[in-house]
Design a protein around this motif. Structure first.
Motif, mmCIF file in Angstrom:
data_model
loop_
_atom_site.group_PDB
_atom_site.id
_atom_site.type_symbol
_atom_site.label_atom_id
_atom_site.label_comp_id
_atom_site.label_asym_id
_atom_site.label_seq_id
_atom_site.Cartn_x
_atom_site.Cartn_y
_atom_site.Cartn_z
ATOM 1 N N PRO A 37 0.811 -1.197 0.070
ATOM 2 C CA PRO A 37 0.199 0.040 -0.012
ATOM 3 C C PRO A 37 0.652 1.366 -0.085
ATOM 4 N N GLY A 38 0.212 2.459 -0.793
ATOM 5 C CA GLY A 38 1.068 3.464 -0.840
ATOM 6 C C GLY A 38 2.196 3.537 -1.957
ATOM 7 N N GLU A 39 2.412 2.199 -2.301
ATOM 8 C CA GLU A 39 3.492 2.280 -3.543
ATOM 9 C C GLU A 39 2.938 1.569 -4.988
ATOM 10 N N GLU A 40 1.660 1.766 -5.032
ATOM 11 C CA GLU A 40 0.916 1.336 -6.234
ATOM 12 C C GLU A 40 1.634 1.669 -7.729
ATOM 13 N N GLY A 41 2.176 3.196 -7.620
ATOM 14 C CA GLY A 41 2.873 3.632 -8.843
ATOM 15 C C GLY A 41 3.948 2.807 -9.065
ATOM 16 N N LEU A 42 4.898 2.664 -8.123
ATOM 17 C CA LEU A 42 6.078 1.867 -8.312
ATOM 18 C C LEU A 42 5.790 0.506 -8.916
ATOM 19 N N VAL A 43 4.719 -0.304 -8.135
ATOM 20 C CA VAL A 43 4.331 -1.619 -8.551
ATOM 21 C C VAL A 43 4.152 -1.629 -9.824
ATOM 22 N N LYS A 44 3.236 -0.758 -10.356
ATOM 23 C CA LYS A 44 2.532 -0.693 -11.792
ATOM 24 C C LYS A 44 3.827 -0.495 -12.715
ATOM 25 N N LYS A 45 4.921 0.353 -12.412
ATOM 26 C CA LYS A 45 6.200 0.506 -13.225
ATOM 27 C C LYS A 45 6.901 -0.971 -13.277
ATOM 28 N N LEU A 46 6.894 -1.652 -12.098
ATOM 29 C CA LEU A 46 7.659 -3.053 -12.214
ATOM 30 C C LEU A 46 6.865 -3.849 -12.888
ATOM 31 N N PHE A 47 5.629 -3.885 -12.976
ATOM 32 C CA PHE A 47 4.775 -4.995 -13.433
ATOM 33 C C PHE A 47 4.067 -4.433 -14.501
ATOM 34 N N LEU A 48 4.656 -3.894 -15.665
ATOM 35 C CA LEU A 48 3.849 -3.238 -16.545
ATOM 36 C C LEU A 48 2.973 -4.092 -17.341
ATOM 37 N N PRO A 49 1.799 -3.720 -17.908
ATOM 38 C CA PRO A 49 0.697 -4.287 -18.561
ATOM 39 C C PRO A 49 1.519 -5.134 -19.944
ATOM 40 N N ARG A 50 0.652 -6.228 -20.234
ATOM 41 C CA ARG A 50 1.075 -6.934 -21.430
ATOM 42 C C ARG A 50 2.799 -7.261 -21.205
ATOM 43 N N ARG A 51 3.049 -7.386 -20.117
ATOM 44 C CA ARG A 51 4.539 -7.976 -19.967
ATOM 45 C C ARG A 51 4.403 -9.335 -19.193
ATOM 46 N N ALA A 52 5.440 -9.871 -18.677
ATOM 47 C CA ALA A 52 5.093 -11.071 -17.876
ATOM 48 C C ALA A 52 6.248 -11.135 -16.716
ATOM 49 N N HIS A 53 5.796 -11.684 -15.833
ATOM 50 C CA HIS A 53 6.538 -12.141 -14.617
ATOM 51 C C HIS A 53 6.873 -13.660 -14.484
ATOM 52 N N PHE A 54 7.738 -14.376 -13.850
ATOM 53 C CA PHE A 54 7.981 -15.748 -13.586
ATOM 54 C C PHE A 54 7.259 -16.004 -12.125
ATOM 55 N N ARG A 55 6.901 -17.089 -12.244
ATOM 56 C CA ARG A 55 6.469 -17.655 -11.035
ATOM 57 C C ARG A 55 6.801 -19.125 -10.956
ATOM 58 N N LEU A 56 6.721 -19.964 -9.893
ATOM 59 C CA LEU A 56 6.724 -21.319 -9.806
ATOM 60 C C LEU A 56 5.666 -22.029 -10.805
ATOM 61 N N ALA A 57 6.231 -23.121 -11.457
ATOM 62 C CA ALA A 57 5.067 -23.806 -12.049
ATOM 63 C C ALA A 57 4.342 -24.497 -11.236
ATOM 64 N N THR A 58 2.724 -24.861 -11.476
ATOM 65 C CA THR A 58 2.121 -25.652 -10.618
ATOM 66 C C THR A 58 1.575 -26.852 -11.475
ATOM 67 N N LYS A 59 1.012 -27.814 -10.633
ATOM 68 C CA LYS A 59 0.514 -29.068 -11.333
ATOM 69 C C LYS A 59 -0.916 -28.971 -11.841
ATOM 70 N N LYS A 60 -1.355 -29.991 -12.512
ATOM 71 C CA LYS A 60 -2.584 -29.753 -13.020
ATOM 72 C C LYS A 60 -3.657 -29.328 -11.831
ATOM 73 N N ASP A 61 -3.435 -29.732 -10.798
ATOM 74 C CA ASP A 61 -4.656 -29.517 -9.718
ATOM 75 C C ASP A 61 -4.430 -28.189 -9.032
ATOM 76 N N GLY A 62 -3.218 -27.180 -9.567
ATOM 77 C CA GLY A 62 -3.030 -25.806 -9.232
ATOM 78 C C GLY A 62 -2.026 -25.856 -8.122
ATOM 79 N N THR A 63 -1.827 -26.782 -7.438
ATOM 80 C CA THR A 63 -0.644 -26.797 -6.409
ATOM 81 C C THR A 63 0.755 -26.540 -7.207
ATOM 82 N N CYS A 64 1.559 -26.098 -6.030
ATOM 83 C CA CYS A 64 2.928 -25.842 -6.687
ATOM 84 C C CYS A 64 3.846 -27.334 -7.080
ATOM 85 N N ALA A 65 4.348 -27.066 -8.115
ATOM 86 C CA ALA A 65 5.033 -28.253 -8.712
ATOM 87 C C ALA A 65 6.308 -28.651 -8.013
#
Length: 155
Positions: A37-65
């Motif tokens: 909270p209070g850092e929304e402007g910076l967050v939006k600069k770090l995570f630009l629309p139509r760009r991507a970020h990495f996350r851990l892969a998940t299994k078919k049931d949605g749990t972490c791989a």
């Protein structure tokens, strides 16, 4: 998930298939903004629309791989910061619990008991949160511990 966090995982495990790219959707950015909270402007600069970020892969049931029968398969010191913190978070100088549906939160009933059940100190929570901020590209907050991004083996 930051490049640093992915590299830490690669130091102990062949990381092929453990990470996946995901679009920075409006919902994702909104959720990250709620975490800072209070850092929304910076967050939006770090995570630009139509760009991507990495996350851990998940299994078919949605749990972490990387989630096994007895918990996370990764050693504690290389787990992503968010995983090491969850279900804890910091708001200012307060430690709060995220996700009231979390079994650990319901069973612990208090932050002190939750910290004990996770073998975590308040200082460790603030340290991990400061490292997460740095890894994700957010500047240190006033009062945060001074941290650097280097792999630290747990004692």
């Amino acid at each position: 998930m930051s490049d640093f966090e992915m590299e830490a995982i690669r130091t102990v495990w062949d990381a092929k298939g453990w990470f996946t790219g995901q679009e920075n959707t409006t919902a994702f950015v909104s959720n990250v903004c709620r975490l800072f909270p209070g850092e929304e402007g910076l967050v939006k600069k770090l995570f630009l629309p139509r760009r991507a970020h990495f996350r851990l892969a998940t299994k078919k049931d949605g749990t972490c791989a990387l989630l096994g029968e007895t918990g996370c398969l990764l050693p504690q010191e290389v787990r992503p910061y968010y995983c090491r913190l969850f279900p804890l978070w910091t708001v200012g100088r307060q430690i709060v619990a995220l996700g009231p549906q979390c079994l650990a939160i319901r069973e612990a009933k208090t932050i002190t008991r939750l910290l004990d059940s996770m073998s975590m100190s308040k200082a460790k929570v603030f340290d991990l949160h400061a490292r997460l901020r740095l890894a994700w590209g957010l500047p240190p907050k006033s009062g945060d511990p001074v941290v650097t991004l280097r792999l630290q083996r747990e004692k």
